[in-house]
Structure formats: structure tokens, C-alpha cells
Write a protein that holds these residues in place. Structure first.
Motif, PDB file in Angstrom:
ATOM      1  N   ARG C 176       0.885  -1.074  -0.379  1.00  0.00           N
ATOM      2  CA  ARG C 176      -0.031   0.159  -0.014  1.00  0.00           C
ATOM      3  C   ARG C 176       0.456   1.393   0.073  1.00  0.00           C
ATOM      4  O   ARG C 176       0.561   2.633  -0.919  1.00  0.00           O
ATOM      5  N   SER C 180       1.057   4.079  -2.759  1.00  0.00           N
ATOM      6  CA  SER C 180       0.401   5.530  -2.266  1.00  0.00           C
ATOM      7  C   SER C 180       1.549   6.328  -3.566  1.00  0.00           C
ATOM      8  O   SER C 180       1.251   7.763  -3.463  1.00  0.00           O
ATOM      9  N   ILE C 183       0.965   7.241  -6.638  1.00  0.00           N
ATOM     10  CA  ILE C 183       0.410   7.485  -7.036  1.00  0.00           C
ATOM     11  C   ILE C 183       0.275   9.196  -6.529  1.00  0.00           C
ATOM     12  O   ILE C 183       0.645  10.665  -7.446  1.00  0.00           O
ATOM     13  N   THR C 510      -6.902  12.759  -5.687  1.00  0.00           N
ATOM     14  CA  THR C 510      -6.650  11.423  -5.554  1.00  0.00           C
ATOM     15  C   THR C 510      -6.817  10.293  -6.120  1.00  0.00           C
ATOM     16  O   THR C 510      -6.574   9.538  -6.481  1.00  0.00           O
ATOM     17  N   ARG C 511      -8.544  10.963  -5.612  1.00  0.00           N
ATOM     18  CA  ARG C 511      -9.592   9.739  -6.002  1.00  0.00           C
ATOM     19  C   ARG C 511      -9.462   9.971  -7.674  1.00  0.00           C
ATOM     20  O   ARG C 511      -9.098   8.580  -8.582  1.00  0.00           O
ATOM     21  N   LYS C 514      -7.247   8.323  -9.314  1.00  0.00           N
ATOM     22  CA  LYS C 514      -6.441   6.222  -8.311  1.00  0.00           C
ATOM     23  C   LYS C 514      -7.583   6.502  -9.924  1.00  0.00           C
ATOM     24  O   LYS C 514      -7.303   4.560  -9.929  1.00  0.00           O
ATOM     25  N   GLN C 515      -9.131   6.063  -9.799  1.00  0.00           N
ATOM     26  CA  GLN C 515      -9.879   5.800 -10.836  1.00  0.00           C
ATOM     27  C   GLN C 515      -9.081   5.684 -12.471  1.00  0.00           C
ATOM     28  O   GLN C 515      -8.673   4.617 -12.875  1.00  0.00           O
ATOM     29  N   VAL C 542      -7.727   0.820  -7.749  1.00  0.00           N
ATOM     30  CA  VAL C 542      -6.837   1.366  -6.613  1.00  0.00           C
ATOM     31  C   VAL C 542      -8.466   1.294  -5.483  1.00  0.00           C
ATOM     32  O   VAL C 542      -8.376   2.112  -5.617  1.00  0.00           O
ATOM     33  N   ASP C 544      -9.431   2.758  -1.601  1.00  0.00           N
ATOM     34  CA  ASP C 544      -9.031   3.604  -0.743  1.00  0.00           C
ATOM     35  C   ASP C 544      -8.192   3.579   0.103  1.00  0.00           C
ATOM     36  O   ASP C 544      -7.191   4.737   0.275  1.00  0.00           O
ATOM     37  N   TYR C 546      -5.816   2.271  -0.703  1.00  0.00           N
ATOM     38  CA  TYR C 546      -4.118   2.010  -2.014  1.00  0.00           C
ATOM     39  C   TYR C 546      -3.975   0.158  -1.660  1.00  0.00           C
ATOM     40  O   TYR C 546      -3.129  -0.011  -2.263  1.00  0.00           O
TER      41      TYR C 546
END
Lengths: 154, 66, 677
Positions: C176, C180, C183, C510-511, C514-515, C542, C544, C546
Motif C-alpha cells: 500500500r 500510495s 500515485i 487522489t480519487r 486512482k480511477q 485501486v 481507498d 491503496y
């Protein structure tokens, strides 16, 4: 029967920690799920206990349509299909709160006891994090067992 | 993959400011000032300068009878 | 960016001046280079040389905490053979966006007693313009130019080494953390993060000031929040510390294993143990993931408890429907009007006809109001759905419980075999090996304890976060009560609201990323998966926290059930998605280095990698050993028409390496078939 999402659903403050523990240990995804389990258990054993110290636990908007449907079904069955008893969601959830409150006792007595920290005089039940590794699986197993014994007996 | 390109462009701060549009004016103002200062100064220096801005904004808010 | 040529001089294992050509102008579409060599021959050294030349970096992400002195770049034999300093250099020729570049970086290595000192010597960049002129870039601008070609923060995504691929398949804190960090590097939101911390400072200072004020309840809440935050910080530090300890323990195990390998007579047992441990890790991971998914079954299983009720109520409404009571044929409001007016719609006086009157009263009983009817019909639909799922849900719950039971019994079997093998190793006459073995076992036990501690700390942290949320809500209420017009309070609310707003924006970014990474990884995943996987698996997500998850065609989490090979393909897809993102979303513009990626992949997966990677990366440099790059793979690569260059790294008598170019046709003669193993 509007599946009203703006109602605060409460549990007894005595079980606040336990609700939090069950969520943070990943045993349930959210509070409404544990509440649903307890309500089902309470209803099947025909036990309801009034919530003594109300503590708002979650918004009714988190309740899923299948859960709502089961709640309506319980109240209708209990009241000989009197639709008036399910016309107000708030009143209906208040009755369900009673079942859930009794259901959590059943859950503790029949299953969770082995996973709790020792309870001294009147202290609130709390999970013992050191023995919860397999709790999510055992929990599902316990519920499934209840459903099997209840369903096939009938 | 245009969206990805957009998020990763170096003028990411312009996008941040765009996202702040939905917040109240004073919050937005303070947030933008904080980002602008952070582009040039280290954290402690930014915090010091922000104290003055917060005071000014809170005064204005009081003056508006909020 | 297309790499053309690299010249290394006295760089690590490469003594003297040696050259490697990655791209031939005569074959512009042959973008695959294979560098073939045993472990330790310097395959990763080539990637290291490129990173050193571009950024002056000596450390790769995989180096972890390896001390700097172990990462020296100067060739030791050259140093021993010379009395004076030895020049170590790397020269790189590449093109980017139609321009040609030549970059050279050198250091001087010197022996100082037992120590080796390395000093920066030279850095030069030339740009060759389209008209053939050569421009020299001023030294202070070199880093800016190189950063504009490849951002140094994302450089590590272009090296896929077997270990990184393996690491990402484990559901652990390390995984994770790695995701993280990956990203976060892509986000490029340094200013936003500084702003969040700075506003946080201001907010904290104001809260301290407020807590000294006279409002007792306010002070109390602020104190509790501050304590809670402090506790959370401590826990986060503890989690970081634990992750480090786990990583170090794993490194120590690897070291011990290397030591143990010296004892040849127990080598096969050690290998067997390693395999079993790997299998154990895979199974334990599957068990963890299965546990993580259990909560999805809670509601399904609970509904089964009240299934008799659901069925009874459903059947009751069904009967009402059949009798025409729902929806009723006659509207209730119409009947009520007839009864109030005492007149039927035909004009007849109903009170005068007792039979008709009682008939109407009977109808009235059977009808219900329209809202209730609609609600009952809705309920009938929902109950029908719940009822229809009972059978499937019961099967699913039973199947998942059984699967979990099977995993646990496999784990028990593996543990028994492990104990057996460990006993055999323990009875070896070699005392040293036994000692090392005990040390190893201690480390292994230590890791289990550390992981359990980390799990507990994480649970505690989640609880504190929930508590903080609740306290903050109370604080806001309290502030509104006591201090709406109090300026200090207004300042504090403003600072906290701004911090929340900035955090929201950060979360949104971040969301989104991640998407996007999930979508991009899914695209690669679908191309690279084998036929069976493609039929079953749909999306990489991904989460929440991570961690990575893969969804099946019913959008259900499926990670616990996929094979080791599919997991590796998932990791490769994820790293490729990061690389694509780092290339700003289009084709992967930077050469992809893959270091021994084929380890546990099936032939079909290897085939897919070979067919697809050269189409989405501008250049693919495959670093391979003889156990994974065989005649079969070479044949595939040759047929693809993309293979341009083939090099072998050969050992020399003095422990160094020479780079030897081979014709790709000769590869088939040099390489071995699968049956040879």
C-alpha cells in the motif's frame, strides 16, 4: 413505505463501542449491516427490548432496499398485514430498533462472547483485538448457521 | 487519456483553484493564498503569512455581520 | 524518448570502455532489445547507468536502505590496477520529440585506505539540431532540460524488476505504501500539500489559543481533539516503523538464505523450503483477502434468517394481487363518494337498495388507498427480488465459507511440510547452517508478530479517526453556540474549514488519479491476461486504502481467487499504468526496462507480454536470464518483427562483465528449450 433516508437510527449507547469495533475490524462494512443482523436475530427469536439510552448510530439513507424490504416484511407479518403499521418509516424503524437491541444480546450470548474483553461491572462490551483475526469468517458462519436452523425448522 | 494528461499537467494549481470554486468566498480566498504562498515559500513561512490573512478575513466577516 | 546508444567506462562490472546499441537507424521499427545474462552479471547495472547519466542518481527504489558504500559506481578492478584516480563515465545518445541529444556524466573514483571515494567530475549535454549543428547546453540548465524530458520523480516506473512485481502482488503495508507513493509522485501537488500543512499549523495555533479561553466545554473538546491527533500521529509513526522493521527483517532473511546456500548438501532442502514458504505466503494472502471480503456476505446471510417472513409476506401480497385487491379494480375514492352522496354513478339511490348497499360496503373493505397500493406493489417487487436470491445467496455463502476452509487446510498442510523440511535441515551436521537456520526462524516469527502488531495499530487508528470525526462535529456545534461573534472563534473556524476544503480537493485529485490509473491498468490487464482470465476478470481497482483489487464480470472482488501468474500480470499492468501516466497518458514514451519479469508466468502470459508491450511502449529493453528467456520466447519475439538487438553479458576471468552483441538469428542456437530444464 417510502424508504425515507432522513431518519436517524439509534442503538443503545451501551453498544456504541461494539458497533465501532465490529466496523473497524472489518467484520461488517457499515453500522447498518450489523443493525440488520441484530434486527433479523431479534425478530426471529420474537424478542424486542426497548432502547434505554438512545445513541444515534447511522442515517437511514444507508439502509439498502433489500434491508428495507425485510423490515417492512417483519412489521407486516407481526401485525397481520396491516399496512398502516408500515406507513410511517420513522415509527416502523423505532420498532425495528427494539428487535435490533434484543438481537445484539442474542449475538453476544450466542457468539460474540468469545471475542470480547472481560466485562466488569456494567462496562460496555468491546472486542478483544488480539483474538479477532478470523472474526469476519466466524461471524458469517454464525449467521449462516442461524439461518439454516431457523429456515429448515419452518 | 486526455483526462490523465489534464491531471498531470504542471499547471495543476490552476485546476486546484478551479475545484475550490464551490467553497465559501472566505475559505476559497484563504485556500488560494495558501497555495500561492506555498509555490514560493516553505511551510513555516507560509503559516506565518497566513496568520495575517486569516485575521483580515475574519474581521471582514465580522464586519459583514456574520 | 528513444535510446540509441550507451557507452559505459569503468562503470560497476563493466571494466574499460564498452558500448551497447539499443536502436539501429536501419531498423527503425524494431524497438525491442534483449540483454541476456546470469544473475549478478550487471543487467540492472545497465538501467542504473542510464539513471546515473540522466539524473546523477546512484540509488534505485529497490536499493532500499543499502548503504551508500555498497552502491559505488567505479569499477573495483580498474581501481585496484591503478595507482591514481579512475574515471567512471556513462554517455547516452537519444532522441526526443525529433531532437537528438548526447549526454555525458563522469565521476572520479579514488581509493582512500579501505574506503572508495567518488567525486563528481563532468556533466555535459549536447543537442543536435535538425540542420546538423551541435549546441552545448550550459551546465546549470542540464537538469532542467532532462527533467522536461523525464521527471525524475517518476523515473522508477520505467524499471520493472521481478522483485517489484512480486512486492505489488502482496496485500501488505509495504504494497500500500508503494502504491500510495507512486500515485503521490504522479499527482505533482507539492504546493497543495505544503498549503494543507501550513493551514493546519495556523488552525492548530488558533485552537491552542481558543482552548485557553474561558469556554470550558470548548476547551475540553479542543483538548480531546488535540490528544486524539497526537495519538493518531504516534500510531502512524508506529505503523511506518513496523513497515520498516518488516522490510528489514525480509532483507535479513534473504541475506541469511544466501549464506545458507553455501551449504550445498542441503541446498535442495533450502530451495524446497523457499518454495513452500512462497506457497504459504500466497495462501495466507488469499486467506486474508477472503477474510476481507467476508463482510460482503453479512447482509445476504442475515436476510436468510428472516426468509420465512419474506416468503410469507410475498405470498400474501401475491394473493392480494391475484384477487384483484392490489391494485384494486375499483378506486376507493369512487366508492367513498358513492357512499357519501348515497347515489350510484347510474343515478340510483343506493340506500334504498340494501343488497346494493352491502355490496358497496364489501367493495370498500377490499380496496385500499392508492399510496398504500403503490407501496405494496413496490414491496412485492423488492421482496420478489430478495426471495429469488435466497437460493443463490445461500450457495454463495456456503461456497465462500468452504473456500476459506480449504485455504486454511492447505495452509495447515504446507506448515506440516515446512516443519518436516526444517527438521531435515536442522539435523544437518553443519552446525553453522543450523545456527543460521535458527536465526532465520526467529526472523520469520518476528515478521508474523510485527504484522499482527501492524494490524492492531491500523484498527486502533481507524477507531481514532472515527472518534475525531465525532469530536469535530461536536466542536463545530459548540463553537456556533458560544462564539459566533467572537473573532478568535471565527478565525479558528475559517482556518479549520479551509484545511478541510484543501483536504477535500486533495482527496478529489487522489480519487481521480486512482480511477484513471485503475482504468489504464485495466486496459493493459485485458490485453495481457490469458484467455481464461479474460473470461472471468474485468477491472483493476485501486482501493481507498491503496490496496489493489480485481473485480470479476459481476463486479465482485475476486483477488483472493486468482492465480499467481494472473497476480503478476496484474502488477505489471499496474506499473505499466503508472509508466503511461508518467508519460502524460499517451504511448509510454520512455524505454521500459523489464528485469526478469517472466518468472512465474505461463507461456500464454509470456506470449501476450511479447505481443503487446512493443505496441504500447516506444522501446522495450528486456533483461533476462536463461531460465525465463528460452527458444520459445525468442521465436515469438522474432515472429513479431519487433526484435532489433540481442546482447549477452559474459563473465570475464577477473570477475567483470563484457557486453557482447549477437545476431538475433544466433539467439536460437544459444538459447535452450523448455525441455532442457
Amino acid at each position: 413505505m417510502k424508504m425515507d433516508g432522513k431518519i436517524r437510527v439509534a442503538t443503545d449507547a451501551h453498544y456504541k463501542e461494539l458497533y465501532n469495533n465490529m466496523k473497524s475490524s472489518g467484520t461488517v462494512g457499515d453500522f447498518h449491516e450489523l443493525f440488520f443482523v441484530c434486527a433479523c436475530l431479534g425478530y426471529r427469536k420474537k424478542k424486542s427490548i426497548q432502547v434505554k439510552k438512545r445513541d444515534d448510530r447511522f442515517w437511514s439513507s444507508t439502509i439498502t432496499p433489500p434491508e428495507w424490504a425485510c423490515y417492512y416484511a417483519m412489521i407486516l407479518e407481526q401485525n397481520e398485514f396491516d399496512y398502516a403499521k408500515v406507513s410511517e418509516d420513522k415509527d416502523m424503524l423505532a420498532v425495528i430498533e427494539g428487535y435490533a437491541n434484543a438481537g445484539i444480546d442474542i449475538l453476544i450470548e450466542g457468539f460474540l462472547n468469545d471475542y470480547l474483553l472481560p466485562i466488569s461491572n456494567g462496562s460496555d462490551p468491546q472486542l478483544d483485538p488480539t483474538c479477532c483475526k478470523e472474526l469476519p469468517k466466524q461471524f458469517v458462519h454464525f449467521i449462516f448457521e442461524q439461518s439454516e436452523s431457523e429456515t429448515w425448522d419452518n | 487519456m486526455n483526462d490523465l494528461g489534464k491531471t498531470l499537467l504542471p499547471d495543476v494549481n490552476a485546476l486546484i483553484i478551479e475545484k475550490l470554486n464551490t467553497y465559501p468566498a472566505d475559505v476559497r480566498e484563504l485556500a488560494i493564498q495558501a497555495i500561492r504562498l506555498s509555490e514560493a515559500y516553505p511551510e513555516t513561512a507560509v503559516a506565518e503569512q497566513l496568520q495575517t490573512i486569516v485575521r483580515k478575513l475574519a474581521k471582514q466577516q465580522g464586519g459583514n455581520g456574520l | 524518448m528513444i535510446l540509441h546508444k550507451m557507452i559505459v567506462e569503468n562503470f560497476r562490472q563493466f571494466r574499460g570502455r564498452q558500448e551497447i546499441e539499443f536502436w539501429a537507424p536501419s531498423l527503425p521499427h524494431h524497438n525491442v532489445t534483449v540483454v541476456f545474462g546470469e544473475n549478478g552479471r550487471g543487467k540492472t547495472g545497465l538501467f542504473r547507468a542510464i539513471m546515473f547519466c540522466l539524473f546523477g542518481e546512484r540509488r534505485l527504489s529497490q536499493d532500499g536502505d543499502v548503504p551508500r558504500e555498497e552502491l559505488q559506481l567505479v569499477n573495483v578492478s580498474a581501481l585496484e590496477a591503478n595507482t591514481g584516480p579512475v574515471r567512471t563515465s556513462v554517455e547516452l545518445e537519444f532522441t526526443h520529440m525529433g531532437r537528438s541529444y548526447r549526454l555525458r556524466r563522469a565521476i572520479l573514483g579514488m581509493q582512500d585506505g579501505k574506503r572508495i571515494i567518488e567525486e563528481d567530475d563532468e556533466k555535459r549535454l549536447f543537442v543536435i539540431t535538425s540542420d546538423g549543428n551541435t549546441l552545448t547546453v550550459p551546465t546549470i540548465e542540464i537538469d532542467v532540460v532532462i527533467d522536461s524530458i523525464l521527471d525524475r520523480r517518476v523515473k522508477d516506473y520505467f524499471l520493472f524488476d521481478g522483485e517489484k512485481i512480486e512486492r505489488l502482488t502482496r496485500a501488505s503495508i509495504e504494497q500500500r505504501r508503494e502504491i500510495s507513493a507512486g500515485i503521490r509522485n504522479l499527482l505533482n501537488v507539492d504546493a497543495l500539500e505544503t498549503a494543507i500543512r501550513a493551514v493546519g499549523r495556523v488552525s492548530k495555533a488558533l485552537e491552542r489559543e481558543l482552548s485557553n479561553s474561558s469556554h470550558e466545554e470548548l476547551s475540553r473538546l479542543l483538548k480531546r481533539i488535540s490528544d486524539n491527533e497526537e495519538e493518531q500521529n504516534q500510531l502512524r509513526k508506529r505503523l511506518d516503523g513496523l513497515a520498516d522493521e518488516i522490510r528489514l527483517a525480509r532483507q535479513e532473511i534473504d541475506k541469511t538464505d544466501n549464506e545458507l546456500k553455501k551449504f550445498n548438501e542441503i541446498r535442495h532442502l533450502l530451495d524446497k523450503r523457499k518454495l513452500l514458504e512462497q506457497e504459504l505466503k500466497d495462501q495466507e494472502q488469499q486467506a486474508d483477502e477472503a477474510l476481507k471480503e467476508m463482510h460482503n456476505l453479512v447482509c445476504k446471510a442475515s436476510a436468510l434468517i428472516v426468509s420465512p417472513t419474506v416468503i410469507t409476506v410475498f405470498e400474501h401480497i401475491e394473493r392480494q394481487k391475484q384477487k384483484g385487491e392490489i391494485p384494486s379494480e375499483i378506486r376507493r375514492d369512487l366508492i367513498e363518494r358513492i357512499l357519501t352522496d348515497d347515489k350510484c354513478i347510474c343515478g340510483r339511490d343506493v340506500l334504498k337498495d340494501p343488497a346494493a348497499h352491502s355490496h358497496i360496503l364489501d367493495w370498500q373493505k377490499r380496496t385500499s388507498d392508492v399510496t398504500t397500493q403503490d407501496a405494496a406493489l413496490n414491496l412485492w417487487r423488492y421482496l420478489s427480488e430478495v426471495r429469488n436470491h435466497f437460493g443463490d445467496d445461500a450457495d454463495l455463502v456456503e461456497k465462500r465459507l468452504q473456500q476459506y476452509g480449504n485455504i486454511r487446510s492447505t495452509i495447515a498442510n504446507i506448515n506440516r511440510s515446512l516443519e518436516n523440511v526444517s527438521n531435515q535441515i536442522g539435523t544437518s551436521e553443519r552446525q553453522d547452517a543450523t545456527k543460521l537456520d535458527e536465526h532465520r526462524k526467529k526472523l520469520q516469527d518476528g515478521i508474523i508478530t510485527l504484522e499482527a502488531n501492524a494490524r492492531n495499530a491500523q484498527t486502533l487508528l481507524e477507531q481514532l479517526k472515527q472518534e475525531e470525526e465525532r469530536l469535530r462535529a461536536l466542536l463545530k456545534e459548540e463553537r456556533l453556540k458560544v462564539g459566533r461573534n467572537d473573532e478568535l472563534s471565527r478565525r479558528s473556524i475559517l482556518a479549520r474549514d479551509t484545511q478541510d476544503a484543501l483536504n477535500d480537493v486533495h482527496d478529489q485529485f487522489t480519487r481521480e488519479i486512482k480511477q484513471l490509473i485503475g482504468q489504464s491498468a485495466t486496459q493493459f490487464f485485458r490485453e495481457l491476461l490469458d484467455k481464461e482470465g479474460r473470461g472471468n476478470l474485468r477491472t483493476i481497482v485501486v482501493n481507498d486504502d491503496y490496496s489493489l483489487q480485481v473485480l470479476d464480470r459481476y463486479k465482485k472482488p475476486f483477488l483472493a481467487n486468482i492465480s499467481a501468474g494472473q497476480r503478476q500480470i496484474m502488477s505489471i499492468s499496474f506499473i505499466a499504468a503508472l509508466a503511461r501516466a508518467a508519460s502524460r497518458g499517451g504511448q509510454i514514451e520512455i524505454p521500459l526496462f523489464m528485469d526478469t519479469p517472466f518468472g512465474r508466468l505461463s507461456f500464454e502470459h509470456r506470449q501476450n507480454l511479447i505481443n503487446h508491450i512493443p505496441t504500447f511502449a516506444s522501446q522495450w529493453i528486456l533483461l533476462a536470464t536463461d531460465t525465463e528467456f528460452r527458444r520459445q520466447e525468442a521465436n515469438l519475439l522474432k515472429t513479431s518483427g519487433k526484435w532489433g538487438k540481442f546482447f549477452i553479458l559474459r563473465p570475464t576471468h577477473d570477475g567483470n562483465t563484457t557486453i557482447e552483441e549477437q545476431d538475433i538469428n544466433s539467439a536460437l542456437a544459444i538459447l535452450r528449450d523448455e525441455e532442457d530444464y
